[in-house]
Motif scaffolding. Structure first.
Motif, PDB file in Angstrom:
ATOM      1  N   ARG A 113       1.272  -0.973   0.280  1.00  0.00           N
ATOM      2  CA  ARG A 113      -0.023   0.011  -0.019  1.00  0.00           C
ATOM      3  C   ARG A 113       0.961   1.393   0.272  1.00  0.00           C
ATOM      4  O   ARG A 113      -0.003   2.139  -0.011  1.00  0.00           O
ATOM      5  N   ALA A 114       1.950   1.087   0.445  1.00  0.00           N
ATOM      6  CA  ALA A 114       2.948   2.448   0.296  1.00  0.00           C
ATOM      7  C   ALA A 114       3.290   2.566  -1.378  1.00  0.00           C
ATOM      8  O   ALA A 114       3.262   2.025  -1.263  1.00  0.00           O
ATOM      9  N   GLY A 115       4.021   3.803  -0.931  1.00  0.00           N
ATOM     10  CA  GLY A 115       4.446   4.539  -2.113  1.00  0.00           C
ATOM     11  C   GLY A 115       2.727   5.423  -2.618  1.00  0.00           C
ATOM     12  O   GLY A 115       3.261   5.122  -4.208  1.00  0.00           O
ATOM     13  N   PHE A 116       2.178   5.322  -2.563  1.00  0.00           N
ATOM     14  CA  PHE A 116       1.102   6.339  -3.362  1.00  0.00           C
ATOM     15  C   PHE A 116       0.643   7.536  -3.682  1.00  0.00           C
ATOM     16  O   PHE A 116       0.320   7.901  -4.654  1.00  0.00           O
ATOM     17  N   LEU A 117       1.576   8.510  -2.944  1.00  0.00           N
ATOM     18  CA  LEU A 117       2.209   9.420  -3.851  1.00  0.00           C
ATOM     19  C   LEU A 117       3.273   9.700  -3.937  1.00  0.00           C
ATOM     20  O   LEU A 117       4.515  10.064  -4.556  1.00  0.00           O
ATOM     21  N   SER A 118       3.963   8.112  -4.364  1.00  0.00           N
ATOM     22  CA  SER A 118       4.811   8.558  -5.381  1.00  0.00           C
ATOM     23  C   SER A 118       5.186   8.836  -7.113  1.00  0.00           C
ATOM     24  O   SER A 118       6.226   9.223  -7.780  1.00  0.00           O
ATOM     25  N   ARG A 119       3.981   8.341  -7.349  1.00  0.00           N
ATOM     26  CA  ARG A 119       3.880   9.558  -9.082  1.00  0.00           C
ATOM     27  C   ARG A 119       5.186  10.417  -9.077  1.00  0.00           C
ATOM     28  O   ARG A 119       4.595  11.787  -8.630  1.00  0.00           O
ATOM     29  N   GLY A 120       5.817  10.842 -10.044  1.00  0.00           N
ATOM     30  CA  GLY A 120       6.173  12.218 -10.328  1.00  0.00           C
ATOM     31  C   GLY A 120       7.358  12.300  -9.179  1.00  0.00           C
ATOM     32  O   GLY A 120       8.009  13.414  -9.482  1.00  0.00           O
ATOM     33  N   ILE A 121       7.580  11.315  -7.992  1.00  0.00           N
ATOM     34  CA  ILE A 121       8.378  11.883  -7.130  1.00  0.00           C
ATOM     35  C   ILE A 121      10.087  11.259  -8.066  1.00  0.00           C
ATOM     36  O   ILE A 121      10.321  10.251  -8.583  1.00  0.00           O
ATOM     37  N   THR A 122      11.004  12.485  -7.591  1.00  0.00           N
ATOM     38  CA  THR A 122      12.182  11.700  -7.693  1.00  0.00           C
ATOM     39  C   THR A 122      12.884  11.636  -6.446  1.00  0.00           C
ATOM     40  O   THR A 122      12.892  11.831  -5.591  1.00  0.00           O
ATOM     41  N   GLN A 123      14.342  10.663  -6.428  1.00  0.00           N
ATOM     42  CA  GLN A 123      14.556  10.404  -5.548  1.00  0.00           C
ATOM     43  C   GLN A 123      15.359  11.582  -5.190  1.00  0.00           C
ATOM     44  O   GLN A 123      15.477  10.937  -3.776  1.00  0.00           O
ATOM     45  N   GLN A 124      15.733  12.117  -5.525  1.00  0.00           N
ATOM     46  CA  GLN A 124      16.513  13.397  -4.763  1.00  0.00           C
ATOM     47  C   GLN A 124      14.765  14.516  -4.634  1.00  0.00           C
ATOM     48  O   GLN A 124      14.707  14.785  -5.508  1.00  0.00           O
ATOM     49  N   TYR A 125      15.338  15.418  -3.116  1.00  0.00           N
ATOM     50  CA  TYR A 125      13.980  15.944  -3.649  1.00  0.00           C
ATOM     51  C   TYR A 125      14.669  17.116  -2.585  1.00  0.00           C
ATOM     52  O   TYR A 125      15.295  16.863  -1.211  1.00  0.00           O
ATOM     53  N   THR A 126      14.019  18.484  -2.015  1.00  0.00           N
ATOM     54  CA  THR A 126      13.732  18.781  -1.220  1.00  0.00           C
ATOM     55  C   THR A 126      12.764  19.505  -0.335  1.00  0.00           C
ATOM     56  O   THR A 126      11.352  19.027  -0.728  1.00  0.00           O
ATOM     57  N   VAL A 127      12.409  20.330   0.703  1.00  0.00           N
ATOM     58  CA  VAL A 127      11.849  20.027   1.865  1.00  0.00           C
ATOM     59  C   VAL A 127      12.315  21.737   2.461  1.00  0.00           C
ATOM     60  O   VAL A 127      12.782  21.714   2.743  1.00  0.00           O
ATOM     61  N   ILE A 128       9.864  21.786   2.199  1.00  0.00           N
ATOM     62  CA  ILE A 128      10.285  23.121   2.393  1.00  0.00           C
ATOM     63  C   ILE A 128       9.725  23.111   3.678  1.00  0.00           C
ATOM     64  O   ILE A 128       8.475  22.622   3.646  1.00  0.00           O
ATOM     65  N   HIS A 129       9.948  23.864   4.828  1.00  0.00           N
ATOM     66  CA  HIS A 129       9.181  23.599   6.713  1.00  0.00           C
ATOM     67  C   HIS A 129       8.493  25.144   6.611  1.00  0.00           C
ATOM     68  O   HIS A 129       9.416  26.109   6.186  1.00  0.00           O
ATOM     69  N   SER A 130       7.696  24.991   5.911  1.00  0.00           N
ATOM     70  CA  SER A 130       6.394  26.342   6.164  1.00  0.00           C
ATOM     71  C   SER A 130       5.676  26.230   7.173  1.00  0.00           C
ATOM     72  O   SER A 130       4.778  25.742   7.779  1.00  0.00           O
ATOM     73  N   ARG A 131       6.179  27.695   8.158  1.00  0.00           N
ATOM     74  CA  ARG A 131       4.975  28.058   9.400  1.00  0.00           C
ATOM     75  C   ARG A 131       5.090  29.635   9.563  1.00  0.00           C
ATOM     76  O   ARG A 131       5.685  30.266   9.570  1.00  0.00           O
ATOM     77  N   ALA A 132       3.522  29.558  10.107  1.00  0.00           N
ATOM     78  CA  ALA A 132       2.954  31.012  10.244  1.00  0.00           C
ATOM     79  C   ALA A 132       3.911  31.809  11.230  1.00  0.00           C
ATOM     80  O   ALA A 132       3.923  32.904  11.074  1.00  0.00           O
ATOM     81  N   VAL A 133       3.957  30.983  12.618  1.00  0.00           N
ATOM     82  CA  VAL A 133       4.373  31.796  13.410  1.00  0.00           C
ATOM     83  C   VAL A 133       4.088  33.096  13.793  1.00  0.00           C
ATOM     84  O   VAL A 133       4.622  34.017  14.416  1.00  0.00           O
ATOM     85  N   GLU A 134       2.576  32.996  13.752  1.00  0.00           N
ATOM     86  CA  GLU A 134       2.291  34.613  13.593  1.00  0.00           C
ATOM     87  C   GLU A 134       2.079  35.090  15.020  1.00  0.00           C
ATOM     88  O   GLU A 134       1.700  36.520  15.231  1.00  0.00           O
ATOM     89  N   THR A 135       2.267  34.344  16.429  1.00  0.00           N
ATOM     90  CA  THR A 135       2.309  34.492  17.410  1.00  0.00           C
ATOM     91  C   THR A 135       3.792  35.594  17.915  1.00  0.00           C
ATOM     92  O   THR A 135       3.876  36.607  18.352  1.00  0.00           O
ATOM     93  N   PHE A 136       4.644  34.702  17.962  1.00  0.00           N
ATOM     94  CA  PHE A 136       6.250  35.189  18.439  1.00  0.00           C
ATOM     95  C   PHE A 136       7.194  35.888  16.653  1.00  0.00           C
ATOM     96  O   PHE A 136       8.262  36.407  16.908  1.00  0.00           O
TER      97      PHE A 136
END
Length: 284
Positions: A113-136
């Motif tokens: 069942r794993a890999g269900f989001l794998s279509r078009g995914i490359t072995q090398q990848y970037t992760v971006i962390h986006s957070r609002a941090v609206e209070t501080f």
């Protein structure tokens, strides 16, 4: 340290697997409260979570390299314990949570069942962390701009030209870009997904896949990580990547000069990162 409560239950056991108090005492020199003779307990000083977070040694012999090497050792040992637990109990819930995002995108030979989001995914990848941090966030980003030169909006807005300035020289602009987010800031998602160059490779990790430890592991193991300098979540990911010898972590960005529209990243080495942390923590 207590064997339950903070930081064992509310921090360490959330991030790592297979923690054993006996082994932690041997590896890290931790004295657990339950093992202290009752006659000696009255002489102990209690340090709560907030002052512990803000603590920076003022010992005359302390230098930043001591802190770096010690942090490297702690993180490496904790993930060795985690890896051992994963090998012993591959079907445990903690393992499933930690591997959730990796398995969804890159598959798992033991789970069809794993890999269900794998279509078009490359072995090398970037992760971006986006957070609002609206209070501080805005207040601390403004302070960091004043003290450290960090752009006071880039960490939240994540402009597409900033992301391109990081990824293009690395040959990663045409590779998979995954965003882990608290979903409170839609602006970066909309800008990145609609960009003609980056958009076809951009995805947000969906809520049905996202877990705390899964997002952390996805980011730690990424080829490139882009985060928010005043987010402790981003800071931890960068710390873990440095400790594990993984390069290309980018938290600090600024315009090249007052007249320029061009971005540059800076403080991309481990020593400078910890100098920033030592500046940041007292302001938090």
């Amino acid at each position: 340290m207590h064997t339950s409560g903070f930081p064992m239950d509310s921090a360490l056991r959330e991030l790592y697997l297979g923690l054993n108090t006996t082994e932690m005492a041997e590896r890290f020199g931790i004295l657990f409260y339950d093992n202290v003779e009752e006659s000696h307990r009255s002489g102990l000083t209690t340090v709560m979570q907030e002052p512990l977070y803000h603590y920076i040694s003022n010992h005359p012999d302390y230098n930043i390299f001591d802190g770096i090497y010690h942090r490297q050792y702690l993180i490496q040992e904790l993930y060795q314990m985690t890896a051992r637990e994963m090998a012993r109990h591959p079907g445990a819930k903690g393992v499933a949570d930690m591997c959730a995002s990796m398995h969804a995108y890159f598959g798992n030979k033991n789970d069809l069942r794993a890999g269900f989001l794998s279509r078009g995914i490359t072995q090398q990848y970037t992760v971006i962390h986006s957070r609002a941090v609206e209070t501080f966030g805005p207040r601390f980003l403004s302070k960091m701009h004043e003290v450290f030169g960090v752009d006071d909006k880039a960490g939240i807005d994540l402009p597409t030209d900033l992301v391109k300035s990081i990824l293009t020289p690395l040959g990663m602009a045409n590779k998979t870009i995954l965003m882990i987010t608290d979903s409170k800031t839609q602006g970066p998602i909309q800008r990145l997904s609609s960009d003609p160059e980056l958009g076809p490779h951009f995805q947000v990790v969906p809520n049905e896949v996202s877990t705390l430890t899964g997002d952390i592991m996805l980011a730690i193991l990424s080829d490139v990580f882009i985060g928010n300098p005043v987010s402790t979540f981003s800071q931890y990911i960068a710390q873990a990547r440095y400790a594990l010898g993984i390069e290309n972590s980018y938290l600090f960005a600024r315009k090249k000069n007052d007249e320029s529209e061009q971005w540059e990243t800076f403080c991309n080495d481990e020593v400078c990162f910890y100098q920033f942390v030592n500046t940041f923590v007292p302001l938090f």
